[in-house]
Design an enzyme around this catalytic site. Sequence first.
Site, PDB file in Angstrom:
ATOM      1  N   HIS A 173       0.730  -1.154   0.035  1.00 52.64           N
ATOM      2  CA  HIS A 173      -0.041   0.028  -0.135  1.00 52.64           C
ATOM      3  C   HIS A 173       1.010   1.406   0.260  1.00 52.64           C
ATOM      4  CE1 HIS A 173      -3.374   2.518   1.270  1.00 52.64           C
ATOM      5  NE2 HIS A 173      -2.533   3.208   1.786  1.00 52.64           N
ATOM      6  N   GLU A 174       1.799   1.372   0.864  1.00 52.52           N
ATOM      7  CA  GLU A 174       2.647   2.607   1.336  1.00 52.52           C
ATOM      8  C   GLU A 174       3.445   2.943  -0.137  1.00 52.52           C
ATOM      9  OE1 GLU A 174       2.175   4.742   3.223  1.00 52.52           O
ATOM     10  OE2 GLU A 174       0.877   3.744   4.304  1.00 52.52           O
ATOM     11  N   HIS A 177       1.975   4.240  -3.053  1.00 53.54           N
ATOM     12  CA  HIS A 177       1.741   5.844  -3.075  1.00 53.54           C
ATOM     13  C   HIS A 177       2.716   6.417  -3.840  1.00 53.54           C
ATOM     14  CE1 HIS A 177      -1.811   6.698  -0.741  1.00 53.54           C
ATOM     15  NE2 HIS A 177      -1.433   5.905   0.408  1.00 53.54           N
ATOM     16  N   TYR A 188      -4.708  14.589  -3.066  1.00 48.03           N
ATOM     17  CA  TYR A 188      -4.915  13.806  -2.011  1.00 48.03           C
ATOM     18  C   TYR A 188      -6.140  14.555  -1.105  1.00 48.03           C
ATOM     19  CZ  TYR A 188      -3.995  10.218   1.551  1.00 48.03           C
ATOM     20  OH  TYR A 188      -4.046   9.227   2.497  1.00 48.03           O
ATOM     21  N   GLU A 197      -5.915   6.659  -2.116  1.00 48.69           N
ATOM     22  CA  GLU A 197      -5.825   5.683  -1.194  1.00 48.69           C
ATOM     23  C   GLU A 197      -6.244   4.260  -1.655  1.00 48.69           C
ATOM     24  OE1 GLU A 197      -5.309   4.981   1.915  1.00 48.69           O
ATOM     25  OE2 GLU A 197      -4.191   6.682   1.484  1.00 48.69           O
ATOM     26  N   ASP A 270      -9.630  13.949   7.527  1.00 48.23           N
ATOM     27  CA  ASP A 270      -8.877  12.954   6.985  1.00 48.23           C
ATOM     28  C   ASP A 270      -8.923  13.438   5.223  1.00 48.23           C
ATOM     29  OD1 ASP A 270      -7.255  10.768   6.020  1.00 48.23           O
ATOM     30  OD2 ASP A 270      -9.241   9.364   6.150  1.00 48.23           O
ATOM     31  N   HIS A 275      -9.316   8.210   3.617  1.00 51.58           N
ATOM     32  CA  HIS A 275      -9.409   6.542   3.953  1.00 51.58           C
ATOM     33  C   HIS A 275     -10.710   5.960   4.186  1.00 51.58           C
ATOM     34  CE1 HIS A 275      -5.237   8.042   5.055  1.00 51.58           C
ATOM     35  NE2 HIS A 275      -4.973   6.716   4.940  1.00 51.58           N
TER      36      HIS A 275
HETATM   37 ZN   LIG Z   1      -2.352   5.352   2.332  1.00 53.20          ZN
END
Ligand SMILES: [Zn+2]
Length: 364
Positions: A173-174, A177, A188, A197, A270, A275
């Site tokens: 996931h990271e 990005h 974002y 996301e 957020d 998310h």
């Molecule tokens: Zn993320």
Amino acid sequence: MCSISHHHSIFCILPPDILANIARNGTAEQREAAIQALSLDATFRTQRLTYNLLGGPAGRQDFSGAAPTVQRTIYDAGHTQALPGKVVRNEGGAPVADVAVNEAYDGLGATFDFYLNAYQRNSIDNAGLPLDASVHFGQKYNNAFWNGQQMVFGDGDGVIFSRFTISLDVIGHELTHGVTGSEVNLTYQGQSGALNESISDVFGSLVKQFKLSQTADKADWLIGAGLLAPGISGVALRSMKAPGTAFNDKLLGKDPQPAIMKNFVHTSQDNGGVHTNSGIPNHAFFLFATAIGGHAWEKAGQIWYDTICDKALSQSASFAAFAARTAAHAGQRYGSASTEQKAVIDAWKQVGVKISAMATAAAS
Ligand SMILES: [Zn+2]
């Protein structure tokens, strides 16, 4: 919070609302740790911004022309917040005694292998970017993030969260990005942020499925399985199969993700619920991949990959605009009115995102 200045972002796996719930519901010690994580994330944002103002990374290595190989370096931050820390494992080095180091090393390798084998992508930037990660960041730090240069993992507090290297999909996931950042770089915020996301969840899950050679019907479609400590009521941070059901706990609160547009969450938290509303495109991908069957990275993943590499996709794309491009790419790869194209349109329709016939036709 994690992330966001105008141009530079820190992408954290845990959204601020989860940390805020812990601060609200936890013991004095847990509250302290959560507040610290929240403010630390805000500090990073400033540091990163300063770093970029100073000129960003010194010249990247150019691997073009050479056979793509992974180049990993794992650092130990020694429970401090100083990055990157001291080198504890280099590329090709033998496993060490520290499990977090080995998990980080293996996770970076699995993500590199996935992108190379599935989509012929040479690392995060498709130009052989060396992959760096620091483990043991901070004291019982409850988060992991990609700061635009490297991965950073906290140990977790051991009460709510285990060590953040434990889930391969979190690492995938990271790093995704970074991939998104070097391609469409979706803004974002709001729907484009939720797409950003979601794309990380999609490819994070695919990294794990690829590593395990799983077909779509065998995958767990969870993000962060194994990350919640024993005693916490939940299975993961998010579920693509059943958004909103990953956890329901007195400390963490209830998984807030919607699966369909009707339940889209309007919030200023957020970055507009990036998310949270990611549950909708996540579920569309799940429905599409399971309708097609087989290995999800082969057709469904390929179409999503084509879409994020599509220069015609706007940085501020809405769900509907993104969906239209996936239908277009399904048409380009597998034919207009192909099973794949019909399935992707149907998946989006099931989550309440309509693709106009005109958009599909014009794009394909
Ligand atoms: Zn993320």
